[in-house]
Enzyme design. Structure first.
Site, PDB file in Angstrom:
ATOM      1  CG  ASP A  99     -43.209  18.548  -9.193  1.00  0.00           C
ATOM      2  OD1 ASP A  99     -44.219  18.823  -9.869  1.00  0.00           O
ATOM      3  OD2 ASP A  99     -42.777  17.387  -9.052  1.00  0.00           O
ATOM      4  NE  ARG A 137     -44.580   8.572 -12.292  1.00  0.00           N
ATOM      5  CZ  ARG A 137     -44.811   9.862 -12.064  1.00  0.00           C
ATOM      6  NH1 ARG A 137     -46.023  10.269 -11.725  1.00  0.00           N
ATOM      7  NH2 ARG A 137     -43.844  10.726 -12.163  1.00  0.00           N
ATOM      8  CE  LYS A 173     -47.638  17.558 -13.398  1.00  0.00           C
ATOM      9  NZ  LYS A 173     -48.099  16.174 -13.640  1.00  0.00           N
ATOM     10  CB  THR A 174     -40.779  15.687 -13.654  1.00  0.00           C
ATOM     11  OG1 THR A 174     -41.634  15.977 -12.539  1.00  0.00           O
ATOM     12  CG2 THR A 174     -39.334  15.721 -13.202  1.00  0.00           C
ATOM     13  CB  THR A 192     -51.989  17.686 -10.117  1.00  0.00           C
ATOM     14  OG1 THR A 192     -52.008  18.194  -8.782  1.00  0.00           O
ATOM     15  CG2 THR A 192     -50.801  16.767 -10.285  1.00  0.00           C
TER      16      THR A 192
HETATM   17  N1  LIG Z   1     -44.300  12.083 -23.600  1.00  0.00           N
HETATM   18  C1  LIG Z   1     -43.572  11.103 -23.038  1.00  0.00           C
HETATM   19  N2  LIG Z   1     -42.810  10.311 -23.802  1.00  0.00           N
HETATM   20  C2  LIG Z   1     -42.106   9.296 -23.245  1.00  0.00           C
HETATM   21  N3  LIG Z   1     -42.068   9.019 -21.937  1.00  0.00           N
HETATM   22  C3  LIG Z   1     -42.801   9.807 -21.121  1.00  0.00           C
HETATM   23  C4  LIG Z   1     -43.574  10.883 -21.625  1.00  0.00           C
HETATM   24  N4  LIG Z   1     -44.191  11.488 -20.595  1.00  0.00           N
HETATM   25  C5  LIG Z   1     -43.835  10.820 -19.494  1.00  0.00           C
HETATM   26  N5  LIG Z   1     -42.989   9.807 -19.803  1.00  0.00           N
HETATM   27  C6  LIG Z   1     -42.421   8.844 -18.860  1.00  0.00           C
HETATM   28  O1  LIG Z   1     -43.293   8.751 -17.748  1.00  0.00           O
HETATM   29  C7  LIG Z   1     -42.574   8.905 -16.539  1.00  0.00           C
HETATM   30  C8  LIG Z   1     -43.300   9.921 -15.686  1.00  0.00           C
HETATM   31  O2  LIG Z   1     -43.150  11.202 -16.247  1.00  0.00           O
HETATM   32  P1  LIG Z   1     -42.983  12.501 -15.330  1.00  0.00           P
HETATM   33  O3  LIG Z   1     -42.378  13.546 -16.183  1.00  0.00           O
HETATM   34  O4  LIG Z   1     -42.247  12.151 -14.078  1.00  0.00           O
HETATM   35  O5  LIG Z   1     -44.513  12.835 -15.007  1.00  0.00           O
HETATM   36  P2  LIG Z   1     -45.119  13.963 -14.056  1.00  0.00           P
HETATM   37  O6  LIG Z   1     -43.992  14.850 -13.626  1.00  0.00           O
HETATM   38  O7  LIG Z   1     -46.131  14.669 -14.898  1.00  0.00           O
HETATM   39  O8  LIG Z   1     -45.769  13.232 -12.906  1.00  0.00           O
HETATM   40  C9  LIG Z   1     -41.152   9.326 -16.902  1.00  0.00           C
HETATM   41  O9  LIG Z   1     -40.253   8.382 -16.460  1.00  0.00           O
HETATM   42  C10 LIG Z   1     -41.080   9.315 -18.401  1.00  0.00           C
HETATM   43  O10 LIG Z   1     -40.144   8.336 -18.788  1.00  0.00           O
HETATM   44 MG   LIG Z   2     -43.330  15.116 -11.676  1.00  0.00          MG
END
Ligand SMILES: Nc1ncnc2c1ncn2[C@@H]1O[C@H](COP(=O)(O)OP(=O)(O)O)[C@@H](O)[C@H]1O
Ligand SMILES: [Mg+2]
Length: 360
Positions: free
Chosen positions: A120, A228, A75-76, A169
């Site tokens: 977020d 992640r 998401k981030t 989430t």
């Molecule tokens: N679709 C994707 N392709 C490649 N790497 C991803 C992808 N989604 C997440 N990641 C990796 O996973 C890690 C966590 O993603 P993040 O965007 O922080 O997740 P969330 O915000 O949903 O908790 C990031 O460092 C990113 O490198």
């Molecule tokens: Mg995040």
């Protein structure tokens, strides 16, 4: 179940989906920078691609975007991609950081035209801030209250058009008036093993780690559908490969490394297996109450419910029923155990005629 609580219950868990400090340092380097680099989530990616392209064509700002999904699914990352694709700056904050409407007013009034505001954990914003956000999203305007009591006055403040990207989430927790103000909602799904393999190969390239096809597949299969976690396991396997092998991540190196970290072939860790084992060996596969099960593994009720169970349920190893927790046939197979002969879930020694010392 609550992801936030789950994260707090087990902050340093290797298979936890929340980011730890170690992750945060590496994640910036591993984040895909544009939609083309973003692996998987075909539907969300295509829909978002249309939203952004259309906005660019109109020469305006993109509609507000809500991203919902479990921690670690990207998401981030997507919020940063949205800003990059729009050629716009991004401001990052979170629901818990905005406790007063004034905090939000300060942020909103300092946005540049077209800027992306990433909020977020938007479900954790305070009520007054949320109400201010409604007006800001819809009319690009806020009322700033000056003074207190009867003398207080609302001064309307025009905002430049901006794009709000909210992440949560728990989309179900958002009040409908807030949910309705997003022009587009993307639901992020858990990733297929093949997609996680691509994430691992990509990250391995960036981290300068040699990983072969089978090695990546081995890590992907243990990553719980979460990029992640895949990236985190890759780093632990890399350590092992460098210290105990020739530095190359093969299937065998990956399997051995993850055995050291007690992550099994299906991505279960020690706690997950302890819960399953207790359910199978002490209660004949259930049904058994959550509290009883928690005592049997020596954990808090909440830990079992929020940390271990969601993944076990998702994997089809455990079911929550009105009568209690029940193991599935797959659970017996996974732990290499044989279910008791009796049908109906009753374990050995609980049949009729059994009046134990502490019986009813
Ligand atoms: N679709 C994707 N392709 C490649 N790497 C991803 C992808 N989604 C997440 N990641 C990796 O996973 C890690 C966590 O993603 P993040 O965007 O922080 O997740 P969330 O915000 O949903 O908790 C990031 O460092 C990113 O490198
Ligand atoms: Mg995040």
């Amino acid at each position: 179940m609550n992801w936030d609580d789950a994260a707090q219950a087990a902050p340093d868990r290797l298979l936890g989906a929340a980011a730890d400090s170690d992750d945060q340092a590496v994640e910036a380097a591993l984040r895909p920078k544009d939609l083309g680099e973003f692996v998987g989530q075909e539907r969300v990616r295509e829909q978002l691609d249309l939203v952004l392209k259309a906005a660019r064509k109109r020469g305006g700002t993109a509609d507000h975007v809500l991203l919902s999904g479990a921690p670690g699914l990207g998401k981030t990352t997507l919020s940063m991609i949205i800003a990059a694709e729009m050629g716009a700056p991004i401001r990052i904050t979170s629901g818990p950081a905005i406790q007063h409407a004034g905090d939000l007013a300060a942020i909103l009034s300092s946005l540049a035209e077209g800027e992306v505001l990433f909020l977020d954990e938007i479900h954790r914003m305070s009520r007054p801030a949320e109400e201010m956000l409604y007006m800001a999203m819809e009319d690009f305007r806020v009322d700033v209250i000056v003074g207190k009591g009867p003398g207080a006055t609302a001064i309307p403040l025009e905002l430049p058009p901006f794009t709000l990207v909210g992440a949560t989430t728990r989309a179900g927790l958002l009040p409908p008036p807030l949910r309705d103000r997003f022009g587009f909602t993307g639901h992020m799904e858990f990733y297929a093993p093949a997609e996680l393999e691509r994430v691992i190969h990509r990250s391995a390239g960036l981290l300068d780690v040699a990983v072969d096809t089978a090695g990546a597949a081995e890590i992907a299969g243990r990553s719980r559908g979460t990029p992640r976690i895949a990236n985190r396991l890759l780093r632990r396997v890399r350590d092992y490969a460098q210290v105990r092998a020739d530095g190359v991540v093969t299937r065998q190196t990956a399997a051995k490394a993850l055995e050291v970290y007690e992550v099994d072939a299906r991505g279960l860790d020690r706690l997950d297996r302890a819960v399953l084992r207790a359910l199978l060996t002490l209660f004949g596969g259930g049904p058994v109450g959550l509290s009883t099960l928690a005592v049997a593994v020596g954990e808090e009720r909440e830990t079992v419910e929020e940390v271990a169970e969601p993944f076990l349920v998702r994997e089809g190893l455990l079911a929550r029923t009105p009568r209690g927790r029940v193991a599935t046939a797959a659970a017996w197979t996974h732990l290499g155990l044989v279910p008791p002969q009796h049908s109906g879930g009753a374990g050995p020694g609980t049949g009729p005629g059994q009046t134990g010392l502490f019986g009813p």
